[in-house]
Write an enzyme that holds these catalytic residues in place. Structure first.
Site, PDB file in Angstrom:
ATOM      1  N   LEU A   1       0.703  -1.003  -0.064  1.00 44.63           N
ATOM      2  CA  LEU A   1      -0.084  -0.090   0.131  1.00 44.63           C
ATOM      3  C   LEU A   1       0.752   1.127   0.059  1.00 44.63           C
ATOM      4  O   LEU A   1       0.500   2.298  -0.503  1.00 44.63           O
ATOM      5  CB  LEU A   1      -1.010  -0.134   1.465  1.00 44.63           C
ATOM      6  CG  LEU A   1      -2.084  -1.092   1.496  1.00 44.63           C
ATOM      7  CD1 LEU A   1      -2.520  -1.103   2.629  1.00 44.63           C
ATOM      8  CD2 LEU A   1      -3.017  -0.838   0.337  1.00 44.63           C
ATOM      9  N   GLY A   2       1.938   1.056   0.413  1.00 47.10           N
ATOM     10  CA  GLY A   2       2.969   2.330   0.438  1.00 47.10           C
ATOM     11  C   GLY A   2       4.146   2.052   1.418  1.00 47.10           C
ATOM     12  O   GLY A   2       4.308   0.956   2.215  1.00 47.10           O
TER      13      GLY A   2
ATOM     14  N   GLY B   1       6.979   3.981   3.988  1.00 48.94           N
ATOM     15  CA  GLY B   1       7.359   4.967   4.879  1.00 48.94           C
ATOM     16  C   GLY B   1       8.856   5.126   5.212  1.00 48.94           C
ATOM     17  O   GLY B   1       9.437   4.223   4.949  1.00 48.94           O
TER      18      GLY B   1
ATOM     19  N   PHE C   1      10.165   3.978   8.044  1.00 47.35           N
ATOM     20  CA  PHE C   1      10.661   2.701   8.787  1.00 47.35           C
ATOM     21  C   PHE C   1      10.002   1.320   8.307  1.00 47.35           C
ATOM     22  O   PHE C   1      10.175   0.602   8.998  1.00 47.35           O
ATOM     23  CB  PHE C   1      10.185   3.106  10.158  1.00 47.35           C
ATOM     24  CG  PHE C   1      10.362   4.384  10.798  1.00 47.35           C
ATOM     25  CD1 PHE C   1      11.836   4.590  10.995  1.00 47.35           C
ATOM     26  CD2 PHE C   1       9.565   5.158  11.558  1.00 47.35           C
ATOM     27  CE1 PHE C   1      12.183   5.689  11.373  1.00 47.35           C
ATOM     28  CE2 PHE C   1      10.023   6.229  11.814  1.00 47.35           C
ATOM     29  CZ  PHE C   1      11.259   6.552  12.044  1.00 47.35           C
ATOM     30  N   GLY C   2       9.619   1.550   7.122  1.00 42.30           N
ATOM     31  CA  GLY C   2       9.139   0.372   6.537  1.00 42.30           C
ATOM     32  C   GLY C   2       8.121   0.174   5.580  1.00 42.30           C
ATOM     33  O   GLY C   2       7.615   1.420   5.013  1.00 42.30           O
ATOM     34  N   SER C   3       7.293  -0.845   5.303  1.00 40.44           N
ATOM     35  CA  SER C   3       6.308  -0.722   4.302  1.00 40.44           C
ATOM     36  C   SER C   3       4.989  -1.188   4.979  1.00 40.44           C
ATOM     37  O   SER C   3       4.938  -1.981   5.725  1.00 40.44           O
ATOM     38  CB  SER C   3       6.618  -1.454   3.044  1.00 40.44           C
ATOM     39  OG  SER C   3       7.953  -1.374   2.525  1.00 40.44           O
ATOM     40  N   VAL C   4       3.806  -0.784   4.093  1.00 39.05           N
ATOM     41  CA  VAL C   4       2.520  -1.427   4.397  1.00 39.05           C
ATOM     42  C   VAL C   4       2.013  -2.023   3.433  1.00 39.05           C
ATOM     43  O   VAL C   4       1.885  -1.706   2.450  1.00 39.05           O
ATOM     44  CB  VAL C   4       1.797   0.020   4.962  1.00 39.05           C
ATOM     45  CG1 VAL C   4       0.129  -0.496   5.308  1.00 39.05           C
ATOM     46  CG2 VAL C   4       2.449   1.117   5.738  1.00 39.05           C
TER      47      VAL C   4
ATOM     48  N   LYS D   1       1.682  -3.090   8.852  1.00 37.82           N
ATOM     49  CA  LYS D   1       2.947  -2.353   8.750  1.00 37.82           C
ATOM     50  C   LYS D   1       3.960  -3.139   9.101  1.00 37.82           C
ATOM     51  O   LYS D   1       4.308  -3.767  10.238  1.00 37.82           O
ATOM     52  CB  LYS D   1       2.929  -1.089   9.325  1.00 37.82           C
ATOM     53  CG  LYS D   1       3.801  -0.235   9.259  1.00 37.82           C
ATOM     54  CD  LYS D   1       4.190   0.969  10.395  1.00 37.82           C
ATOM     55  CE  LYS D   1       3.285   2.174  10.025  1.00 37.82           C
ATOM     56  NZ  LYS D   1       3.518   3.277  11.063  1.00 37.82           N
TER      57      LYS D   1
ATOM     58  N   ASP E   1       3.737  14.532  14.775  1.00 40.78           N
ATOM     59  CA  ASP E   1       3.894  14.605  13.163  1.00 40.78           C
ATOM     60  C   ASP E   1       2.505  14.660  12.530  1.00 40.78           C
ATOM     61  O   ASP E   1       2.297  13.789  11.991  1.00 40.78           O
ATOM     62  CB  ASP E   1       4.383  13.386  12.807  1.00 40.78           C
ATOM     63  CG  ASP E   1       5.097  13.339  11.594  1.00 40.78           C
ATOM     64  OD1 ASP E   1       5.149  14.553  11.082  1.00 40.78           O
ATOM     65  OD2 ASP E   1       5.567  12.646  10.867  1.00 40.78           O
TER      66      ASP E   1
END
Ligand code: NAG
Ligand code: NAG
Ligand code: NAG
Ligand code: NAG
Length: 791
Positions: A502-503, A505, A507-510, A524, A619
């Site tokens: 899905l995306g 970030g 710190f990692g992927s979702v 995540k 954030d």
């Protein structure tokens, strides 16, 4: 089954017995496999034996729910070994009695209702299991032959169901309390109680071992107790609180009587609310208080360390091993209250300070509040000496002075680097254990003594979970009734081996996935770096069990070897950023935008003001606002969130957010408070109103930094100039004015001028009026020099 019942009727209890009716009358008794079933078939009463326990108890459970969820236990502290030689019966005096014994003649009562008011040979006595789950004994009282003389609802075990109450009769002093089971498999009286304050205030408090109050439920606001706002979020139930001259009482109703809900004091000291879900065939946790299991008094026992981010949240402090409790397996069965014992005894010979003991440094822990302070000590080294001189001193810390702890050390919590409230604690251990700890540190190259779960420990945990699976055929394990602990292989299956990204970030992927009941989830997968580990801990610790309609819901996590995975509800409309200007762009109408503004404000207000600890998100930006199918916003990504313990410290310093949303105090290196989120929120409002990103150069703003230009327009009352021109003026002008004004107040340089999130909610809802905000001049240095010096 029927045959067995028939046999039982014929052979085991030849004289008299109760068939599956709801009533036990004077001539009948209940024994062996026989049960009472309430008239509507909702509840069943009989002998049961919890899994993993060889004793039998008389209890009440939901008849139609698989897995036998017990709501009441009659003889929790006096179990019977063999239900066929025990009987539940109505005694001569009309009280209810549980008898055991081998010979027919010598049955001894092991439990009695002790109900007064009935007379010898009370033939009117009859006990009925009601559809509410109440077991009511009728008898003669004051000439009334059908009065209730005793009922189980007056003597709850650990569970409150609709119809029952937790309370205090101020005239008689009688009270109803929820007392935990000792463990999930042992109904005997546990350590944790929820009751009206025994010390006289009319508040509900949680007590440990009848002595220490570790949580008070706080004031009632008409819908919920203030510290548990989750109570007010669901329209599934109505809570009722009464406090008058006669009584204090608390109860709840389910608004749809065909659904099941129960409130339980868990064996680990959290009050938990569960709803039965037919769709998923399990009890779902609605909320728990205290939110974190680590905030329960003595959660891990003496010399235990509580770490909410670890899948088994208790472990021993270095130099200590679990006390192997003979009963019910101790730590192996998550019965942590016995705590840990020293590997090596301390060496201390009284006042002459000839101790050879030393200290292990525990970093980033929350200090237990039971310290005493030593006056006139000027350094950490002197504080250590002061501790060594006192043979009962077990730890010290040097923080605004010398703090020492005597005797059993409880409630040490592992925090992450940079958490507000994180301190260094020096734990006293024998010289041999210092050597051992140092050896281990150099051996595996990790700072094992600092409380980071070692790779070996995690591997063992993983194995334990796999074993637990195989045994229980369950796919997800309840982590103390709060978050679900998922297996690594199971999540790989749910996400089709992480095939649908899905995306990505920082710190990692979702990845997208689905549970077997087709609930869509987002997983995540954090990178195994220190940053990933930190983000994982922070998310679990902050999101934990807090739930709000405008916060993304963390369903659970997996911590397996080097993998750290977080499982959320899937949000079909992606992030606000991608809807505003990204790959899933949609032109949102004003209604939807205003709904998003108000929703995000409510979510942040909840974080700031209504949680046990003040949570600053740190954030806030459109990338971190997710939208569900109906465009209801959910604040997400708590990887940078900070917890500020109330009344402890209002500010924190180290952290970083995202440029463009960063409050000025951040850039200046000043302490950060919840007002930093307010600033970021204000910047985001401007983007929602204008439909474009603030950082994009806009011809409309004359090349000027959009927020500054916008603030001048707002000062002049020209709200429509800010509005996304693609909406062609299709807007509620009144709402637009409120949104514009509040946005400009939010982005003020001075924190004191910015509203709280609660005030933002009120302004947007129209119950508070915001005046015109001054133009935030400090923004000037951010804009193109030539074009905007002239406002
Ligand atoms: C009934 O009375 C006996 C003797 O006083 C006591 O030990 C027992 O705990 C009482 N039972 C209940 C259910 O209160
Ligand atoms: C007798 O007791 C029952 C049940 O508690 C109650 O409903 C009824 O009103 C009572 N009758 C009298 C005369 O007090
Ligand atoms: C609870 O209190 C009792 C009596 O005060 C004490 O004997 C017992 O050890 C305590 N339990 C625990 C787990 O500390
Ligand atoms: C402590 O030392 C002093 C002298 O150094 C001695 O007289 C005394 O007996 C010692 N006390 C103990 C408890 O060892």
């Amino acid at each position: 089954m029927c045959l067995w019942r028939l046999l039982a009727l014929l052979f085991l209890l030849p004289c008299s017995s109760a068939a599956a009716s709801d009533t036990l009358s004077a001539e009948e008794s209940l024994s062996g496999n026989l049960t009472l079933v309430s008239a509507g078939g909702t509840f069943e009463l009989g002998f049961f034996s919890p899994a993993g326990n060889s004793n039998y108890y008389v209890g009440i459970w939901y008849k139609q729910i698989p897995g036998r969820t017990v709501i009441w236990v009659m003889n929790r502290d006096s179990p019977v070994a063999d239900p066929s030689s025990a009987e539940l019966t109505l005694a001569q005096d009309g009280s209810l009695a549980l008898l055991t014994g081998n010979g027919n003649r010598s049955k001894e009562p092991i439990w009695s209702s002790n109900s007064t008011g009935s007379r010898d040979d009370d033939t009117a006595a009859v006990a009925v299991l009601l559809d509410t789950g109440n077991f009511a004994l009728h008898g003669r009282r004051g000439g009334n032959s059908s009065a209730i003389v005793w009922q189980s609802f007056d003597h709850p075990t650990d569970t409150l169901v609709p119809g029952g109450s937790v309370g205090l009769n101020k005239r008689t002093g009688a009270y109803q309390a929820l007392r935990s089971w000792r463990s999930a498999t042992d109904p005997s009286t546990g350590l944790y109680t929820d009751r009206v304050d025994p010390y006289g205030s009319d508040q509900y408090v949680f007590l440990w071992n009848d002595t220490a109050i570790y949580h008070d439920v706080g004031a009632w606001n008409g819908r919920s107790f203030v510290p548990i706002p989750e109570m007010g979020l669901s329209d599934r139930y109505t809570f009722v609180f009464v406090n008058n001259n006669d009584e204090v009482s608390f109860s709840f109703r389910v608004n749809d009587p065909s659904t099941f809900s129960r409130m339980v004091m868990s064996p680990h000291g959290q009050l938990t609310m569960f709803d039965w879900s037919d769709a998923s065939g399990q009890w779902l946790l609605h909320w728990a208080t205290p939110t974190s299991p680590c905030d329960v008094y003595s959660a891990c026992g003496p010399f235990g360390l509580c770490d909410v981010a670890s899948s088994q949240y208790c472990r021993c402090l270095p130099g200590f091993d679990p006390v192997s409790s003979s009963q019910a397996g101790g730590w192996a069965s998550q019965l942590w209250s016995a705590g840990c014992a020293r590997r090596t005894s301390l060496q201390c010979s009284g006042s002459n300070a000839s101790s050879t003991d030393g200290f292990l440094e525990l970093q980033n822990v929350q200090l237990p509040s039971t310290y005493s302070s030593v006056a006139d000590v000027g350094s950490s080294g002197d504080c250590a000496s002061a501790c060594l001189r006192n043979c009962s001193c077990t730890a010290y810390a040097y923080r605004y002075g010398c703090l020492v702890w005597d005797g059993d050390l409880r409630n040490v919590q592992q925090l992450s680097v940079g958490d507000a409230g994180a301190s260094t604690l020096f734990l006293r251990v024998a010289a041999a254990d210092i050597a051992a700890a140092n050896h281990r540190t150099s051996a595996d190259g990790r700072l094992a003594i600092l409380g980071v779960p070692s790779a070996v420990g995690l591997a063992v945990l993983c194995l334990l979970f796999v074993l637990a699976w195989a045994r229980r055929h369950e796919k997800a394990v309840h982590h103390d009734g709060a978050l679900l602990v998922f297996g690594y292989g199971y999540l790989a299956q749910c996400t089709k081996n992480y095939s649908q990204k899905l995306g990505t970030g920082s710190f990692g992927s979702v990845y997208k996935g689905a549970l077997p009941d087709h609930t869509a989830i987002a997983v995540k997968r954090l990178e195994g770096s220190a940053q990933g580990e930190k983000q994982f801990r922070t998310e679990v610790r902050t999101l934990g069990t807090i739930q709000h309609v405008n916060l993304v819901r963390l369903r659970g996590f997996c911590a397996a070897k080097h993998e750290r995975l977080l499982v959320y509800d899937y949000m079909p409309n992606g992030s606000l950023a991608s809807v505003l200007s990204g790959h899933s762009f949609r032109l949102l109408d004003w209604r939807t935008r205003f709904g998003i503004m108000a929703g995000v404000a409510r979510g942040l207000d909840y974080l700031h003001e209504h949680c046990q600890e003040r949570i600053v998100h740190c954030d806030v930006k459109p990338e971190n606002i997710l939208l569900d199918a109906g465009f209801c916003p959910k604040v997400a990504d708590f990887g940078m969130a900070k917890l500020i313990v109330r009344d402890f410290s209002q500010a924190l310093t180290t952290t970083r957010g995202t440029v463009g949303y960063l409050a000025p105090e951040w850039i200046l290196g000043l302490p950060i408070t919840a007002k930093a989120d307010v600033y970021s929120y204000g910047m985001m409002l401007l983007e929602l109103i204008s439909g474009r990103r603030n950082r994009d150069a806009t011809p409309r703003a004359g090349g000027c930094y959009f927020p500054l230009w916008a603030a001048t327009k707002v000062r002049d009352g020209q709200f429509l100039a800010l509005l996304d021109e693609r909406l062609a003026g299709d807007v509620d002008v009144e709402e637009l004015g409120r949104a514009c004004n509040v946005a400009c107040w939010c982005i003020q340089q001075s924190e004191a001028l910015r509203p709280t999130m609660g005030q933002v909610v009120q302004v947007l809802e129209g119950s508070l009026r915001a005046g015109t905000a001054p133009v935030p001049r400090y923004l000037e240095h951010l804009c193109a020099e030539d074009s905007c010096g002239t406002f």
